[in-house]
Scaffold this active site. Structure first.
Site, PDB file in Angstrom:
ATOM      1  N   ILE A  52      20.712 -22.485  43.830  1.00  0.00           N
ATOM      2  CA  ILE A  52      20.140 -21.162  43.620  1.00  0.00           C
ATOM      3  C   ILE A  52      18.639 -21.335  43.433  1.00  0.00           C
ATOM      4  O   ILE A  52      18.196 -22.143  42.614  1.00  0.00           O
ATOM      5  CB  ILE A  52      20.750 -20.458  42.389  1.00  0.00           C
ATOM      6  CG1 ILE A  52      22.262 -20.297  42.557  1.00  0.00           C
ATOM      7  CG2 ILE A  52      20.123 -19.087  42.186  1.00  0.00           C
ATOM      8  CD1 ILE A  52      22.942 -19.655  41.364  1.00  0.00           C
ATOM      9  N   CYS A  53      17.855 -20.607  44.222  1.00  0.00           N
ATOM     10  CA  CYS A  53      16.408 -20.730  44.135  1.00  0.00           C
ATOM     11  C   CYS A  53      15.784 -19.354  44.302  1.00  0.00           C
ATOM     12  O   CYS A  53      16.470 -18.362  44.576  1.00  0.00           O
ATOM     13  CB  CYS A  53      15.878 -21.699  45.195  1.00  0.00           C
ATOM     14  SG  CYS A  53      16.156 -21.137  46.889  1.00  0.00           S
TER      15      CYS A  53
END
EC number: 3.1.3.78
Length: 217
Positions: A66-67
Site C-alpha cells: 500500500i503506497c
C-alpha cells in the site's frame, strides 16, 4: 482483475477467492477490513478500495503493498525480493469491488546485483561499464567487468612506462645530475607518476563488480 465478493455459501458466510492461490477466504467478521490474509498461502487480498490517497500494488513476489496514489516508484520490503517497482497510472474501479493493483511498467534500466551486499537495485544507465552506487549498502562498484579490467591494464602500462623512463633518466644522467642537482626532480617526477599509476591499477583491479540480472531495455 479482482472479482467482487462471491455469493455467500450454503452457510450464509461471505467468501472471496484469494488473488494469489485462488483459495476461498472466509470474510465472516472481516468485512470492516480493507485486506484479508489467506490461510493457505499467507498472502493478502483486498476486499475494499484502499484508504483515501492510497493505492494497492502487487509485487511479482505476490506481496501486497500500500503506497501513496502519487507514488511512481516503490520498493518491495521482503528481504528475498527487494524489487524496485515503477508504477503506472491508477485505474478507478467501482466501490463495491476490491481495488486492483497498478501494474508495473517496464523501466528504462537494468536490474543489477550489487557486488558488495548481493542486493538487487535498478540501474538507470542504458550502458554498462560504468560505476554505480548501491542504494542498500551505499558502496560503489563497477557495472560489468570490462571497465575495471581496461583501466587496470591502462594504468599498469602507463605506470611501467613512467618507471622505465625514470630508470633511463637515472642511468643516463648520473654524471649530469652531479653538476645540476635539479635533474633529480625529473627522476622523482617519473618515479612518482609511475607509482601513482600502479596504485590506481591496484584500485581498479580490486574494485567489486556488479552484474546485470536482467535488461528491460
Amino acid at each position: 482483475p479482482y472479482t467482487a465478493i462471491a455469493s455467500p455459501d450454503a452457510s450464509g458466510v461471505p467468501v472471496i477467492n484469494c488473488r494469489v492461490c485462488q483459495s476461498l477466504i472466509n470474510l465472516d467478521g472481516k468485512l470492516h477490513q480493507h485486506v484479508v490474509k489467506c490461510t493457505v498461502c499467507n498472502e493478502a487480498t483486498p476486499i475494499k478500495n484502499p484508504p483515501s490517497g492510497k493505492k494497492y500494488v502487487r509485487c511479482q513476489c505476490n506481496c501486497l503493498l500500500i503506497c501513496k496514489d502519487t507514488s511512481r516508484k516503490i520498493g518491495c520490503p521482503r528481504p528475498n525480493c527487494r524489487r524496485i517497482i515503477t508504477l503506472g497510472p491508477v485505474m478507478l474501479i467501482p466501490e463495491e469491488q476490491p481495488a486492483q493493483p497498478a501494474l508495473p511498467v517496464q523501466p528504462d534500466g537494468t536490474r543489477v546485483v550489487c557486488g558488495h551486499c548481493g542486493n538487487t537495485f535498478l540501474w538507470m544507465e542504458l550502458r554498462f561499464n560504468t560505476l554505480a552506487k548501491c542504494p542498500h549498502c551505499k558502496k560503489i562498484s563497477s557495472v560489468g567487468s570490462a571497465l575495471p579490467r581496461r583501466r587496470c591494464c591502462a594504468y599498469i602500462t602507463i605506470g611501467m612506462i613512467c618507471i622505465f623512463i625514470g630508470v633511463g633518466l637515472t642511468v643516463g644522467t648520473q654524471d649530469f645530475a652531479r653538476r645540476f642537482h635539479a635533474t633529480y626532480v625529473s627522476w622523482a617526477i617519473a618515479y612518482l607518476l609511475g607509482l601513482i599509476c600502479l596504485i590506481r591499477a591496484c584500485y581498479w583491479g580490486a574494485i567489486k563488480v556488479s552484474y546485470p540480472e536482467h535488461s528491460f531495455a
